[in-house]
Motif scaffolding. Structure first.
Motif, PDB file in Angstrom:
ATOM      1  N   ASN A 105       9.445  -4.899  22.695  1.00  0.00           N
ATOM      2  CA  ASN A 105       8.439  -4.478  23.662  1.00  0.00           C
ATOM      3  C   ASN A 105       7.666  -3.255  23.224  1.00  0.00           C
ATOM      4  OD1 ASN A 105       9.014  -6.501  25.499  1.00  0.00           O
ATOM      5  ND2 ASN A 105      10.786  -5.390  26.216  1.00  0.00           N
TER       6      ASN A 105
ATOM      7  N   LEU B 209      -9.218   5.436  36.761  1.00  0.00           N
ATOM      8  CA  LEU B 209      -9.027   4.045  36.342  1.00  0.00           C
ATOM      9  C   LEU B 209      -8.186   3.979  35.065  1.00  0.00           C
ATOM     10  CD1 LEU B 209      -9.976   0.983  36.682  1.00  0.00           C
ATOM     11  CD2 LEU B 209     -11.758   1.575  35.053  1.00  0.00           C
ATOM     12  N   VAL B 210      -8.558   4.786  34.088  1.00  0.00           N
ATOM     13  CA  VAL B 210      -7.835   4.780  32.815  1.00  0.00           C
ATOM     14  C   VAL B 210      -6.388   5.219  33.033  1.00  0.00           C
ATOM     15  CG1 VAL B 210      -7.715   5.841  30.526  1.00  0.00           C
ATOM     16  CG2 VAL B 210      -9.910   5.104  31.425  1.00  0.00           C
TER      17      VAL B 210
ATOM     18  N   LEU C  65      -4.416   2.410  34.618  1.00  0.00           N
ATOM     19  CA  LEU C  65      -4.110   1.356  33.651  1.00  0.00           C
ATOM     20  C   LEU C  65      -2.995   1.791  32.705  1.00  0.00           C
ATOM     21  CD1 LEU C  65      -7.696   0.060  32.924  1.00  0.00           C
ATOM     22  CD2 LEU C  65      -5.824  -1.282  33.831  1.00  0.00           C
ATOM     23  N   GLN C  66      -3.023   3.074  32.339  1.00  0.00           N
ATOM     24  CA  GLN C  66      -1.957   3.609  31.490  1.00  0.00           C
ATOM     25  C   GLN C  66      -0.602   3.453  32.176  1.00  0.00           C
ATOM     26  OE1 GLN C  66      -3.760   7.378  30.427  1.00  0.00           O
ATOM     27  NE2 GLN C  66      -2.757   7.303  28.435  1.00  0.00           N
TER      28      GLN C  66
ATOM     29  N   SER D 226       0.154   1.277  34.519  1.00  0.00           N
ATOM     30  CA  SER D 226       0.495  -0.150  34.605  1.00  0.00           C
ATOM     31  C   SER D 226       1.148  -0.630  33.316  1.00  0.00           C
ATOM     32  CB  SER D 226      -0.745  -0.986  34.861  1.00  0.00           C
ATOM     33  OG  SER D 226      -1.416  -0.560  35.990  1.00  0.00           O
ATOM     34  N   VAL D 227       0.554  -0.235  32.193  1.00  0.00           N
ATOM     35  CA  VAL D 227       1.099  -0.669  30.908  1.00  0.00           C
ATOM     36  C   VAL D 227       2.504  -0.105  30.727  1.00  0.00           C
ATOM     37  CG1 VAL D 227       0.809  -0.541  28.403  1.00  0.00           C
ATOM     38  CG2 VAL D 227      -1.165  -0.941  29.847  1.00  0.00           C
TER      39      VAL D 227
ATOM     40  N   LEU E 131       4.916  -1.907  32.929  1.00  0.00           N
ATOM     41  CA  LEU E 131       5.118  -3.262  32.392  1.00  0.00           C
ATOM     42  C   LEU E 131       6.166  -3.244  31.284  1.00  0.00           C
ATOM     43  CD1 LEU E 131       3.734  -6.123  32.638  1.00  0.00           C
ATOM     44  CD2 LEU E 131       2.449  -5.470  30.626  1.00  0.00           C
ATOM     45  N   GLN E 132       6.051  -2.266  30.420  1.00  0.00           N
ATOM     46  CA  GLN E 132       7.014  -2.173  29.324  1.00  0.00           C
ATOM     47  C   GLN E 132       8.410  -1.847  29.847  1.00  0.00           C
ATOM     48  OE1 GLN E 132       4.832   0.589  27.080  1.00  0.00           O
ATOM     49  NE2 GLN E 132       3.845  -0.980  25.838  1.00  0.00           N
TER      50      GLN E 132
ATOM     51  N   HIS F  91       9.537  -2.561  32.785  1.00  0.00           N
ATOM     52  CA  HIS F  91       9.961  -3.757  33.507  1.00  0.00           C
ATOM     53  C   HIS F  91      10.558  -4.777  32.539  1.00  0.00           C
ATOM     54  CE1 HIS F  91       9.942  -6.316  36.967  1.00  0.00           C
ATOM     55  NE2 HIS F  91       9.347  -7.284  36.297  1.00  0.00           N
ATOM     56  N   ASN F  92       9.852  -4.990  31.434  1.00  0.00           N
ATOM     57  CA  ASN F  92      10.328  -5.950  30.441  1.00  0.00           C
ATOM     58  C   ASN F  92      11.641  -5.507  29.815  1.00  0.00           C
ATOM     59  OD1 ASN F  92       8.511  -7.965  30.654  1.00  0.00           O
ATOM     60  ND2 ASN F  92       7.166  -7.273  29.024  1.00  0.00           N
TER      61      ASN F  92
END
Lengths: 163, 70
Positions: free
Chosen positions: B6, B51-52, B55-56, B58-59, B62-63, B65-66
């Protein structure tokens, strides 16, 4: 008597237990029958959709002659959503920064095309004649892809002196 | 699955950063984008910054979470 039935050509000649089993089994795909649905058909639609929105992830899951099969692909979905958000942000920032909208579109396309080639992910799962199977697919590639897109976004933001 | 699936290893991250810098630079050069030509007002700037940052986050999540799943 039983032997005679076995050799009869009509399917109805099989003994009762056999006929029941046959009736329960899914109908085999027949390419010449226009009403016959190919086993790939259901999932291909889904894969097509995800290719359209992300152009990166191809996932195909085929479940055949099976029961009690549980398939989970939620993580891929979450990752795809983040990816779409990132792509939208890149497009947005470029369109804000470049006044000429045609040129902005070209730049965005150019960037995506270059990233795209490294981002195609194929995932195929085939389950046949199984019972009580649990499948969870985690698309780890797509998480890395989100990271790459984020780097691209940050690089653009830094260069355009936006923040 | 291990973390490495990941998260990129550090040396690869450096290479990847360079490649992306080069990619963005050459693409901008090809289309003749002048740097710092952008004139956006402060409000838009703040919105973009948020916004940036979102998104940072979220990424990152996500990592995480994985990694937790594997």
């Amino acid at each position: 008597m039983a032997k005679k039935q076995y050799f009869a050509s009509a399917p109805g000649a099989y003994n009762n237990a056999n006929t029941n089993q046959r009736a329960r089994a899914p109908k085999r795909f027949n390419a010449l029958d226009p009403k016959s649905c190919h086993p790939f058909d259901d999932n291909t639609q889904q894969a097509n959709q995800s290719i359209k929105t992300t152009q990166q992830s191809f996932e195909s899951i085929v479940v055949k002659d099976s029961c009690d099969v549980e398939v989970t692909t939620t993580n891929t979905q979450a990752a795809v959503n983040v990816q779409i958000g990132l792509q939208a942000a890149i497009a947005l920032i470029i369109s804000i920064s470049v006044a000429d909208s045609d040129r902005a579109e070209e730049i965005t396309q150019d960037l995506y095309e270059k990233i795209k080639t490294t981002q195609i992910n194929h995932q195929q799962t085939y389950i046949e004649n199984s019972r009580g199977v649990q499948v969870t697919t985690t698309d780890t590639d797509i998480a890395v892809n989100a990271q790459i897109l984020l780097q691209v976004l940050l690089a653009i933001v830094a260069r355009l002196n936006l923040l | 699955m291990s973390d490495q699936n990941n998260k990129m290893p550090e040396d690869l991250q450096v290479v990847s950063n360079k490649v992306i810098d080069l990619l963005v630079d050459t693409t901008f050069k090809k289309h003749d984008v002048k740097l710092q030509e952008t004139q956006v007002d402060d409000e838009t700037k703040n919105q973009l910054k948020e916004l940036v940052e979102d998104l940072q986050k979220s990424v990152k999540s996500l990592q995480k979470h994985n990694n937790n799943d594997n």
